[in-house]
Design a protein around this motif. Structure first.
Motif, PDB file in Angstrom:
ATOM      1  N   ALA A   1     104.917  57.865  73.221  1.00 24.87           N
ATOM      2  CA  ALA A   1     105.139  58.941  72.251  1.00 24.87           C
ATOM      3  C   ALA A   1     104.548  58.615  70.889  1.00 24.87           C
ATOM      4  CB  ALA A   1     106.628  59.229  72.131  1.00 24.87           C
ATOM      5  N   THR A   2     104.713  57.382  70.421  1.00 26.63           N
ATOM      6  CA  THR A   2     104.160  57.035  69.114  1.00 26.63           C
ATOM      7  C   THR A   2     102.638  57.100  69.129  1.00 26.63           C
ATOM      8  OG1 THR A   2     104.324  54.691  69.710  1.00 26.63           O
ATOM      9  CG2 THR A   2     106.098  55.603  68.389  1.00 26.63           C
ATOM     10  N   ALA A   3     102.023  56.657  70.215  1.00 22.68           N
ATOM     11  CA  ALA A   3     100.557  56.739  70.324  1.00 22.68           C
ATOM     12  C   ALA A   3     100.101  58.192  70.368  1.00 22.68           C
ATOM     13  CB  ALA A   3     100.091  55.993  71.566  1.00 22.68           C
ATOM     14  N   ARG A   4     100.821  59.027  71.103  1.00 20.25           N
ATOM     15  CA  ARG A   4     100.457  60.450  71.174  1.00 20.25           C
ATOM     16  C   ARG A   4     100.498  61.091  69.790  1.00 20.25           C
ATOM     17  NH1 ARG A   4     104.873  62.541  73.608  1.00 20.25           N
ATOM     18  NH2 ARG A   4     105.638  63.329  71.601  1.00 20.25           N
ATOM     19  N   GLU A   5     101.521  60.771  69.012  1.00 23.19           N
ATOM     20  CA  GLU A   5     101.639  61.372  67.684  1.00 23.19           C
ATOM     21  C   GLU A   5     100.541  60.883  66.743  1.00 23.19           C
ATOM     22  OE1 GLU A   5     105.697  60.708  66.475  1.00 23.19           O
ATOM     23  OE2 GLU A   5     106.353  62.519  67.515  1.00 23.19           O
ATOM     24  N   LEU A   6     100.139  59.636  66.901  1.00 23.72           N
ATOM     25  CA  LEU A   6      99.019  59.143  66.094  1.00 23.72           C
ATOM     26  C   LEU A   6      97.728  59.874  66.441  1.00 23.72           C
ATOM     27  CD1 LEU A   6      99.714  55.307  66.120  1.00 23.72           C
ATOM     28  CD2 LEU A   6      99.669  56.772  64.101  1.00 23.72           C
ATOM     29  N   LEU A   7      97.504  60.166  67.709  1.00 26.28           N
ATOM     30  CA  LEU A   7      96.306  60.887  68.132  1.00 26.28           C
ATOM     31  C   LEU A   7      96.329  62.327  67.630  1.00 26.28           C
ATOM     32  CD1 LEU A   7      96.150  59.484  71.767  1.00 26.28           C
ATOM     33  CD2 LEU A   7      94.465  59.029  69.961  1.00 26.28           C
ATOM     34  N   VAL A   8      97.492  62.960  67.711  1.00 24.75           N
ATOM     35  CA  VAL A   8      97.620  64.322  67.186  1.00 24.75           C
ATOM     36  C   VAL A   8      97.371  64.340  65.686  1.00 24.75           C
ATOM     37  CG1 VAL A   8      99.250  66.215  66.786  1.00 24.75           C
ATOM     38  CG2 VAL A   8      99.151  65.109  69.025  1.00 24.75           C
ATOM     39  N   GLN A   9      97.899  63.350  64.988  1.00 29.18           N
ATOM     40  CA  GLN A   9      97.690  63.275  63.542  1.00 29.18           C
ATOM     41  C   GLN A   9      96.206  63.106  63.214  1.00 29.18           C
ATOM     42  OE1 GLN A   9      98.925  59.691  61.539  1.00 29.18           O
ATOM     43  NE2 GLN A   9      99.651  60.848  59.753  1.00 29.18           N
ATOM     44  N   ALA A  10      95.513  62.241  63.991  1.00 25.19           N
ATOM     45  CA  ALA A  10      94.085  62.035  63.744  1.00 25.19           C
ATOM     46  C   ALA A  10      93.301  63.327  63.951  1.00 25.19           C
ATOM     47  CB  ALA A  10      93.557  60.935  64.658  1.00 25.19           C
ATOM     48  N   ALA A  11      93.658  64.095  64.991  1.00 24.99           N
ATOM     49  CA  ALA A  11      92.957  65.354  65.259  1.00 24.99           C
ATOM     50  C   ALA A  11      93.217  66.372  64.152  1.00 24.99           C
ATOM     51  CB  ALA A  11      93.390  65.915  66.607  1.00 24.99           C
ATOM     52  N   SER A  12      94.456  66.489  63.711  1.00 29.91           N
ATOM     53  CA  SER A  12      94.776  67.465  62.663  1.00 29.91           C
ATOM     54  C   SER A  12      94.070  67.127  61.359  1.00 29.91           C
ATOM     55  CB  SER A  12      96.293  67.531  62.455  1.00 29.91           C
ATOM     56  OG  SER A  12      96.787  66.301  61.924  1.00 29.91           O
ATOM     57  N   GLU A  13      93.952  65.843  61.050  1.00 26.39           N
ATOM     58  CA  GLU A  13      93.242  65.449  59.835  1.00 26.39           C
ATOM     59  C   GLU A  13      91.745  65.723  59.959  1.00 26.39           C
ATOM     60  OE1 GLU A  13      94.309  61.390  59.322  1.00 26.39           O
ATOM     61  OE2 GLU A  13      96.298  61.837  58.488  1.00 26.39           O
ATOM     62  N   GLU A  14      91.192  65.520  61.156  1.00 25.26           N
ATOM     63  CA  GLU A  14      89.777  65.786  61.368  1.00 25.26           C
ATOM     64  C   GLU A  14      89.466  67.274  61.198  1.00 25.26           C
ATOM     65  OE1 GLU A  14      85.736  65.033  62.507  1.00 25.26           O
ATOM     66  OE2 GLU A  14      87.353  63.779  61.707  1.00 25.26           O
ATOM     67  N   TRP A  15      90.374  68.106  61.668  1.00 25.75           N
ATOM     68  CA  TRP A  15      90.164  69.552  61.586  1.00 25.75           C
ATOM     69  C   TRP A  15      90.671  70.154  60.286  1.00 25.75           C
ATOM     70  CZ3 TRP A  15      92.647  69.774  67.042  1.00 25.75           C
ATOM     71  CH2 TRP A  15      91.677  69.445  68.012  1.00 25.75           C
ATOM     72  N   GLY A  16      91.482  69.403  59.550  1.00 28.09           N
ATOM     73  CA  GLY A  16      92.069  69.931  58.324  1.00 28.09           C
ATOM     74  C   GLY A  16      93.123  70.983  58.582  1.00 28.09           C
ATOM     75  N   VAL A  17      93.897  70.799  59.629  1.00 28.55           N
ATOM     76  CA  VAL A  17      94.949  71.752  59.985  1.00 28.55           C
ATOM     77  C   VAL A  17      96.287  71.021  60.056  1.00 28.55           C
ATOM     78  CG1 VAL A  17      93.326  73.196  61.276  1.00 28.55           C
ATOM     79  CG2 VAL A  17      94.628  71.412  62.473  1.00 28.55           C
TER      80      VAL A  17
END
Length: 682
Positions: A157-173
């Protein structure tokens, strides 16, 4: 940098056939705040954001160094239990030993479920010993899934949330607009998606090197799935390495090879507890390939601790090959001091059991209702006596281990169930501190409780230290049967009172045996050390119930043996096959006359109106079902507390063979047993 499948840093050259726990892992340059600092700040702020919390054990898994470094962006390794490469491959490190129960798949499923990994991209590696980083690492009691559940869910779960965070920052969403699914992060409003491979490069840039331990991890609260959201758990899932097993590509303990390795076999006393009085090594040393003959003085070695028995005394032949070692052992001339074990026999053991059965019990384990009064009122009394013998484990792969002791360091390659015990044993034999002992867990060809102990690994450490070279200790099948830690033998007396309709109204179960707990230094008080527990069948199913136990001494080594208590009591429970001596409760003449067979009796006991709590103390206990992977296939979430109703699986009919005495006056002073075929169970 060593990539997956390579030999980890710090392992001697020339190693092959070793399942590695990983090598050096890469980690990007740090953020200004460490993970531990971020965790503390998050908790102080109310715990709303926990995605920056890492797990124990990234870095050099072989050496236990939690601060590895590598080139920026090569892989995303947020914790000890998983890493994601740039091509999207997810490698999950399993911290519990695989002994055939399926944990290399089951535990990987837990991580992959919370990670939302594409199962087709998942690979698995075996962790080496590092309990600071991985937590408990033993495989025993069928609880690997249960006791790894919380830790591994948080790993994914912690790894999944880090990946989601990285994607949202890349997209600016906003991260709330993103969802992880099947190895990708999706942005619903725009329809964009990124795979875990490219995201691994982005997410790795924010990782720092400081790692919390397992206890800290379990206290964190990432967003976890509900059972209704499971996409992998609950489905029939093939073994990750099943194809490699059946095609012979998996390397087992006996396949381990270390450069300049020698092979040893050990002659042990034919009487349990005996020691070497003297020996002539001349003929053994004349065998081509024999390098050394070494006495193992186990009595001079410090105890390994409770439930971790030492190796036996003996004489080892160290040679260039297994064949030379075994031929050299055959040529040894040894004078043994058998000790007090020479006076013990099977007949004497059973006589002592019968004597104890005729006396007041040493301990009363459970006492429900009024047994004496119920027996007085009963229309019929039925009594049966059952005996179960000592049993060896005999896994397909006999005991073996490799050790290499050098100045200030000890490496052990062991197919084991408890790497922590192997590390403790190696430290006691060498006198080295825990940080100087490195246990490499290799695949086991079965265990059944035998590999929970470290005696065979301790032999390898002892001999490597003595000869100054890597040594592989190899047991023969005969060694395995004659010098194990056996399922305790037992003398069971069952007494029941039946009403006029043939239904049981009172039940007494008395057991006399030599307890494994007493043999393993876990207490000698009969109230605590017995093999009969207060939740055993038919606890909670009858109003008048009594369990009693008496203990006797024996030199025979005893230990865990795959569900050691249920296999003792199952043979004397109705509906389960046993060696009958005076009739049986499961198929009494009274029951047959009334048409009430075993299945009907069980149905009455289990489904009748008088079902009660399974423990007199009020704490329910669950049975230990076999097959870790099957637990997840049913989609049930393991609970940390044991649920009621467990233990009833023990009533399944046993269609296996009957065991009877063999080899009168056997070599060890206590008879061995052989298997005899019998008629089908009816």
């Amino acid at each position: 940098m060593t990539r997956p499948g390579g030999v980890p840093r710090g392992v001697p050259r020339g190693v092959s056939g070793v399942v590695s726990g990983g090598g050096q892992t890469s980690r990007a340059g740090g953020a200004s705040m460490t993970r531990r600092g971020f965790l503390r700040a998050s908790v102080a702020a109310g715990g709303g954001l926990l995605i920056g919390v890492s797990l124990p054990g990234c870095g050099d898994r072989a050496t236990g160094d939690g601060a590895g470094s590598a080139k920026d962006g090569e892989e995303f390794a947020p914790n000890a239990f998983l890493r994601i490469d740039g091509d999207g491959t997810v490698t999950i490190t399993v911290q519990r030993p695989e002994i055939g129960q399926g944990v290399r798949t089951a535990l990987a499923m837990i991580v992959a479920e919370e990670l939302e990994a594409d199962w087709r991209s998942v690979k698995v590696e075996q962790a080496n010993l590092d309990e600071r980083l991985y937590g408990e690492q033993y495989a025993g009691g069928s609880d690997s899934v249960q006791y790894s559940w919380d830790l591994l869910r948080r790993a994914g779960a912690t790894a999944r949330e880090l990946l989601v965070q990285a994607a949202s920052e890349e997209w600016g969403v906003s991260g709330a607009e993103c969802e992880a699914r099947d190895g990708r992060v999706l942005h619903g409003p725009s329809g964009r998606s990124l795979g875990y491979g490219p995201l691994a490069v982005l997410a790795a840039r924010g990782l720092s090197e400081e790692m919390p331990d397992a206890e800290t991890l379990v206290a964190t609260e990432p967003a976890l799935k509900t059972p209704g959201e499971y996409r992998l758990i609950g489905r029939r899932t093939p073994s990750l390495d099943g194809a490699e097993v059946v095609t012979g590509r998996i390397r087992f303990g006996l396949d381990t090879r270390v450069e300049d390795m020698l092979v040893a076999t050990v002659a042990r006393c034919p009487v349990f507890g005996g020691r070497v009085q003297g020996f002539d090594a001349a003929a053994a040393e004349a065998v081509p390939g024999v390098r050394a003959v070494v006495e193992i003085d186990a009595d001079a070695v410090e105890d390994f601790g409770p439930n971790n028995p030492k190796m036996a005394n003996g004489v080892a032949v160290v040679a260039e090959s297994t064949w030379a070692a075994m031929k050299g052992r055959d040529a040894l001339r040894i004078d043994w001091d058998p000790g007090p074990g020479a006076a013990e026999s099977t007949e004497g053991f059973w006589r002592e059991c019968e004597r104890l059965a005729g006396e007041p019990a040493q301990a009363r384990i459970r006492d429900d209702g009024d047994f004496e009064s119920a027996m007085t009122r009963a229309a019929r009394r039925v009594e049966a006596t059952y005996r179960v013998p000592y049993l060896a484990h005999t896994p397909m792969e006999p005991m073996n281990a490799v050790a290499h002791v050098t100045d200030g360091r000890c490496d052990v390659w062991a197919p084991c169930q408890n790497p922590g015990y192997v590390g403790t044993a190696a430290g006691k034999v060498t006198g080295l501190p825990p940080e100087a002992v490195h246990v490499h867990v290799v695949r086991s060809g079965g265990g059944f409780g035998r590999r929970f102990y470290a005696d065979y690994a301790a032999e390898a450490v002892y001999l490597s230290r003595a000869v100054g070279a890597p040594v592989q200790v190899v047991w023969s099948r005969e060694d395995d049967v004659r010098h194990g830690f056996y399922r305790p033998a037992g003398h069971h007396v069952l007494t029941a009172g039946l009403d006029a309709a043939g239904r049981p109204v009172a039940w007494r179960h008395f057991l006399a045996n030599a307890s494994r707990h007493a043999a393993l230094g876990r207490g000698g008080d009969p109230q605590e050390a017995g093999e009969l527990d207060d939740f055993d069948f038919p606890a909670g199913l009858l109003p008048n119930l009594r369990f009693e136990y008496s203990q006797l001494d024996s030199v025979v080594p005893r230990g865990q043996w795959r569900a050691v208590e249920p296999v003792q009591h199952g043979t004397s429970a109705p509906g389960v096959r046993a060696r009958r001596r005076e009739g049986g409760l499961g198929a009494s003449a009274s029951a047959r006359r009334r048409g009430r067979h075993r299945g009907q009796l069980l149905e009455f006991l289990v489904c009748g109106p008088r079902r009660r709590g399974l423990r007199a103390s009020g704490r329910p206990r669950a049975g230990r079902a076999g097959g870790e992977r099957r637990r997840l296939r049913h989609g049930r979430e393991p609970e940390r507390g044991r649920g009621p109703g467990g233990g009833l699986h023990r009533l399944r009919a046993h269609r296996g063979p009957v065991w009877r005495d063999h080899d009168p006056g056997g070599a060890c002073g206590s008879r061995q047993f052989r298997r005899l075929s019998g008629p089908p169970h009816r």
